[in-house]
Design an enzyme around this catalytic site. Structure first.
Site, PDB file in Angstrom:
ATOM      1  N   PRO A  38       8.033  21.277   9.775  1.00  0.00           N
ATOM      2  CA  PRO A  38       9.231  21.540   9.185  1.00  0.00           C
ATOM      3  C   PRO A  38       9.311  21.308   7.438  1.00  0.00           C
ATOM      4  CG  PRO A  38       9.078  19.582  10.286  1.00  0.00           C
ATOM      5  CD  PRO A  38       8.017  20.223  10.598  1.00  0.00           C
ATOM      6  N   ALA A  65       9.630   9.065  10.601  1.00  0.00           N
ATOM      7  CA  ALA A  65       8.141   9.146  10.618  1.00  0.00           C
ATOM      8  C   ALA A  65       7.440   9.838   9.403  1.00  0.00           C
ATOM      9  CB  ALA A  65       7.594   9.721  11.972  1.00  0.00           C
ATOM     10  N   HIS A 121       0.844  -1.075  -0.028  1.00  0.00           N
ATOM     11  CA  HIS A 121       0.193   0.032   0.237  1.00  0.00           C
ATOM     12  C   HIS A 121       0.659   1.131  -0.010  1.00  0.00           C
ATOM     13  CE1 HIS A 121      -3.170   3.086   0.997  1.00  0.00           C
ATOM     14  NE2 HIS A 121      -4.131   1.998   0.841  1.00  0.00           N
TER      15      HIS A 121
END
Length: 303
Positions: A165, A172, A83
């Site tokens: 940012p 992550a 996915h």
């Protein structure tokens, strides 16, 4: 629960390590004003979806609690799955249900986006109703290239995030957040281990959706799921009020028959409105592992 109720089906990039899936579910279950009504995970997709209903405060606290676990324990640098994905906490959609309006859903999505950017240092892109004017609102556009493409450099020019940012979080990635209307995640497993059959059927859906009303707004991918020993047509129904599951199921059955392939089962990820079944029982689309909790109307009495 309060009378102002939203749905939030949070997508995380983890479907193989049961301890993390269970930790995410536990984190989302401890807040007044929110209920975790469904949790599903899949090894080949390497993804889990946690479906909440609740008020704004309950949902935003539950999402933040689970995000902390996702950022700490899911590392996209070693993540593999069929996915598409961009973040450990990947997509956070907010849907207005009962007593709520689109503007309230947009406000909640905005609050969640700010929380994820400020507390966890995640770049945030808003999609669907929450997308800034002049920018793409479509999820496939925002995740093109996935985590790996975004991690190669700074997020500048057309890739500049809406919050947070200008570089992806090293492990992550980035998160896509937004308010939208109802969406049904619907998958059909084929009785074959040839991924090409699923890809051909998915391509036929994309070809015919402009012409056939029952396929309008159906996004489709053809995938191979080795752990299940089958191929899968994975779909997102972006206009579920106009695309009943039985019509889509019959289209896939017919296209599979042309390829000499059968259909094994259907699955729903998350929860759906009752109308999506087109007045037929779950058995009519071979919905495996059907749970009454996956029908949204069954929750109205416990608001």
């Amino acid at each position: 629960m309060h009378t102002d109720i939203f749905q939030c089906a949070v997508n995380f990039s983890e479907g193989r390590r049961r301890t993390i899936v269970e930790a995410l579910a536990t984190a989302m279950s401890g807040f007044a004003g929110a209920r975790l009504i469904d949790s599903s995970h899949d090894y080949d997709h390497n993804r889990c979806v946690m479906t909440l209903i609740g008020n704004a405060d309950g949902i935003r606290y539950a999402v933040a609690a689970a995000a902390r676990i996702a950022v700490e324990r899911i590392d996209l640098r070693s993540h593999q799955g069929v996915h598409p994905r961009t973040g450990s906490i990947d997509v956070v959609p907010v849907v207005p249900l009962w007593g709520t309006e689109p503007e309230q859903a947009m406000a909640l999505a905005n609050t969640i986006g700010h929380t994820l950017a400020e507390q966890f240092g995640l770049p945030i892109y808003f999609y669907e109703w929450s997308a800034p004017v002049g920018q793409s609102s479509a999820l496939p556009d925002l995740r093109r290239g996935e985590f790996e493409a975004a991690a190669q450099g700074s997020l500048v020019e057309r890739r500049t995030p809406d919050l947070g940012p200008s570089q992806v979080h090293p492990s992550a990635g980035f998160t896509i957040v937004g308010a939208r209307g109802p969406l049904v995640a619907y998958n059909i497993d084929l009785d074959t281990q040839e991924g090409e059959a699923a890809r051909k059927i998915a391509a036929r859906i994309r070809e015919e959706r402009k012409r056939m009303p029952e396929l309008r707004g159906v996004r489709s991918l053809g995938l191979l799921l080795p752990s299940r020993g089958c191929a899968q047509v994975a779909m997102n129904l972006t206009h579920p009020d106009r695309t009943p599951l039985p019509d889509i199921y019959q289209f896939v059955v017919e296209e599979a028959r042309k390829l000499g392939v059968g259909v094994k089962a259907s699955e729903i990820i998350g929860a759906i409105p009752f109308a999506s079944l087109g007045g037929l029982p779950p058995e009519a689309v071979l919905w495996k592992d059907y749970k009454p909790a996956q029908v949204l109307e069954n929750w109205r009495s416990v608001k």
